[in-house]
Design an enzyme around this catalytic site. Structure first.
Site, PDB file in Angstrom:
ATOM      1  N   MET A  27     -45.196  29.828  22.226  1.00 56.18           N
ATOM      2  CA  MET A  27     -45.290  30.346  23.254  1.00 56.18           C
ATOM      3  C   MET A  27     -45.627  32.479  22.819  1.00 56.18           C
ATOM      4  O   MET A  27     -44.455  32.283  22.427  1.00 56.18           O
ATOM      5  CB  MET A  27     -45.149  30.570  25.077  1.00 56.18           C
ATOM      6  CG  MET A  27     -45.196  29.049  25.942  1.00 56.18           C
ATOM      7  SD  MET A  27     -44.478  29.412  27.278  1.00 56.18           S
ATOM      8  CE  MET A  27     -43.237  28.762  26.987  1.00 56.18           C
ATOM      9  N   ALA A  28     -46.660  32.805  22.897  1.00 54.98           N
ATOM     10  CA  ALA A  28     -46.716  34.139  21.805  1.00 54.98           C
ATOM     11  C   ALA A  28     -45.401  35.063  22.157  1.00 54.98           C
ATOM     12  O   ALA A  28     -46.248  35.204  23.432  1.00 54.98           O
ATOM     13  CB  ALA A  28     -48.148  35.107  21.731  1.00 54.98           C
ATOM     14  N   CYS A 111     -55.038  27.238  22.034  1.00 56.27           N
ATOM     15  CA  CYS A 111     -54.964  28.479  22.509  1.00 56.27           C
ATOM     16  C   CYS A 111     -56.177  29.271  23.450  1.00 56.27           C
ATOM     17  O   CYS A 111     -57.248  29.363  22.590  1.00 56.27           O
ATOM     18  CB  CYS A 111     -54.644  29.931  21.042  1.00 56.27           C
ATOM     19  SG  CYS A 111     -54.209  31.238  21.978  1.00 56.27           S
ATOM     20  N   LYS A 151     -51.714  20.525  19.360  1.00 54.00           N
ATOM     21  CA  LYS A 151     -51.370  20.505  20.494  1.00 54.00           C
ATOM     22  C   LYS A 151     -53.022  21.727  20.491  1.00 54.00           C
ATOM     23  O   LYS A 151     -53.671  21.790  20.000  1.00 54.00           O
ATOM     24  CB  LYS A 151     -50.621  21.860  20.733  1.00 54.00           C
ATOM     25  CG  LYS A 151     -50.687  21.648  22.333  1.00 54.00           C
ATOM     26  CD  LYS A 151     -49.452  22.573  22.557  1.00 54.00           C
ATOM     27  CE  LYS A 151     -48.701  22.823  23.863  1.00 54.00           C
ATOM     28  NZ  LYS A 151     -50.399  24.397  24.667  1.00 54.00           N
ATOM     29  N   ASP A 215     -48.743  21.930  33.982  1.00 54.47           N
ATOM     30  CA  ASP A 215     -47.507  21.995  35.884  1.00 54.47           C
ATOM     31  C   ASP A 215     -46.470  21.602  35.634  1.00 54.47           C
ATOM     32  O   ASP A 215     -45.829  20.580  36.572  1.00 54.47           O
ATOM     33  CB  ASP A 215     -48.793  21.225  36.788  1.00 54.47           C
ATOM     34  CG  ASP A 215     -49.681  22.735  36.334  1.00 54.47           C
ATOM     35  OD1 ASP A 215     -49.648  23.130  36.104  1.00 54.47           O
ATOM     36  OD2 ASP A 215     -50.772  22.254  37.246  1.00 54.47           O
ATOM     37  N   ARG A 238     -44.891  27.625  30.677  1.00 52.03           N
ATOM     38  CA  ARG A 238     -44.681  27.981  31.795  1.00 52.03           C
ATOM     39  C   ARG A 238     -43.342  28.212  32.156  1.00 52.03           C
ATOM     40  O   ARG A 238     -42.358  28.647  32.485  1.00 52.03           O
ATOM     41  CB  ARG A 238     -45.558  28.633  32.362  1.00 52.03           C
ATOM     42  CG  ARG A 238     -46.628  29.294  31.681  1.00 52.03           C
ATOM     43  CD  ARG A 238     -48.034  29.426  32.606  1.00 52.03           C
ATOM     44  NE  ARG A 238     -48.360  27.967  32.736  1.00 52.03           N
ATOM     45  CZ  ARG A 238     -49.181  28.328  34.018  1.00 52.03           C
ATOM     46  NH1 ARG A 238     -49.144  29.209  35.114  1.00 52.03           N
ATOM     47  NH2 ARG A 238     -49.488  27.263  34.482  1.00 52.03           N
TER      48      ARG A 238
END
Length: 384
Positions: A27-28, A111, A151, A215, A238
């Site tokens: 994650m950037a 991305c 990915k 999720d 996330r």
């Protein structure tokens, strides 16, 4: 209710063996050395760097060289590369391997950020299947014994799905695993991930590990994804924002244990402080570390009784001493708040038409002018 792992077997990624089949998603601006070390302190798995542009790496820009530097405690050095040109990607991989800077290299084809897709990179690139295959083959050839993984997303939008064709091409090129974020670029992070796509990819590719992404907000979500899709492991993004202890939950769950972290406000505060300390070491600047930790405030204290004024002050912290003073005003004995601290975090965004190079969708083959524009545009993409 805690589920029982569908397959507690270790995950093999080339010569690497993960006792727990869990990967931290790149994650950037998040998965720098500081955050990776913090997650590692809580659990187990493979922790991947934030995305690094291949051209910037071979040009040895100061920022790219800093981003590929791992702490000695990171025993498996995992780096994610972005690139749109097979030659540039090959040179970047060659550099990493020749200088012994990586034990695992992941290629970013997922991305959805406009500044990446409008140049034909990230989630836009697998549409040009020939170019996709060339990049993956070039990376695998250059990597030698270092495992290369991919990915990706389902595709650009529901009318331009690429994951099955790209997955087969990647497997044919010899990648060590394939991770699928079960959304399209158009969906960004909105709605619900389509786990059925992960199952379809797993059924279509039987000789390469398939990892599911999308999720996973809890350990139960991870076990359910494995049970429903048959995937070989999970990639968590996330869901761990402000919750590095999620990796402890995941490790326990995949080992068949029922342990679940329910941190008090004091434990959260101490972890937040630890994160800021590690960022200071990473940036070699307390001021820069404090600027960076500000974005994590809402994630760490989600659901906890921390007033708006104090949250605002934490989000403007300028020094570790100031941070200590602010955290000292909290009631560290406040218990875990339950569901309020769980669930989605991070910006989901809304579905939108992806930004793409002009006439990108006209053909899956790459025209000469398109290749030239891709190569020219690669240098000014710093991440997404």
């Amino acid at each position: 209710m805690t589920l029982t792992p569908a397959s507690p077997a270790p995950l093999k990624i080339g010569p690497l063996t993960l006792d727990v089949p869990v990967v931290l998603a790149p994650m950037a601006g998040i998965t720098n050395t500081a955050f990776r070390r913090l997650c590692q302190e809580f659990g187990a798995g493979l922790y991947v760097s934030e995305m690094i542009t291949s051209r910037a790496l071979i040009e040895r820009t100061r920022e790219s060289m800093r981003l590929i530097t791992h702490h000695p405690s990171e025993t498996t050095r995992s780096i994610q590369l972005y690139g749109v040109d097979p030659k540039t990607v090959s040179e970047a991989v060659t550099m990493l391997v020749a200088e012994d800077r990586a034990d695992h290299i992941d290629l970013n084809f997922g991305c959805p950020v406009p500044k990446v897709t409008r140049k034909g990179g990230g989630a836009a690139l697998p549409w040009k299947i020939g170019l996709f295959r060339q990049i993956v083959e070039a990376a695998v050839d250059a990597a030698g014994d270092v495992p290369v993984t991919v990915k990706m997303r389902k595709g650009i939008d529901s009318d331009h799905l690429t994951y099955l064709e790209a997955g087969k091409a990647a497997a044919g090129a010899g990648v060590a695993s394939i991770a699928l974020h079960a959304r399209t670029a158009a969906e960004f992070y909105s709605g619900h991930a389509d786990w059925s796509a992960i199952e379809k990819l797993k059924n279509a590719i039987t000789d390469t590990p398939i990892l599911g992404n999308g999720d996973i907000w809890s350990a139960d979500d991870a076990l359910r994804m494995v049970a429903e899709t048959g995937c070989d492991g999970v990639v968590v993004g996330r869901g761990c924002l402000g919750r590095p202890w999620l990796f402890g939950d995941l490790a326990a769950a995949f080992r068949g244990e029922t342990v679940k972290a329910e941190p008090s406000l004091g434990r959260v505060s101490a972890t937040f402080r630890r994160h800021a300390e590690l960022l200071t070491e990473f940036f070699e600047s307390e001021e820069r570390a404090c600027r960076d930790i500000r974005k994590h405030v809402a994630w760490y204290f989600k659901g906890y009784p921390v007033g708006g004024d104090l949250r605002a002050r934490l989000a403007a912290v300028e020094s570790l001493a100031m941070l200590d003073d602010l955290l000292g005003t909290l009631d560290w004995d406040q218990p875990y708040p339950g569901d309020g601290a769980e669930g989605p975090r991070g910006r989901a965004g809304t579905p939108k038409k992806p930004s793409l190079p002009e006439r990108w969708l006209d053909s899956q083959e790459l025209a000469g002018v398109e290749r030239r524009h891709l190569t020219e545009g690669e240098g000014d993409t710093s991440g997404g």
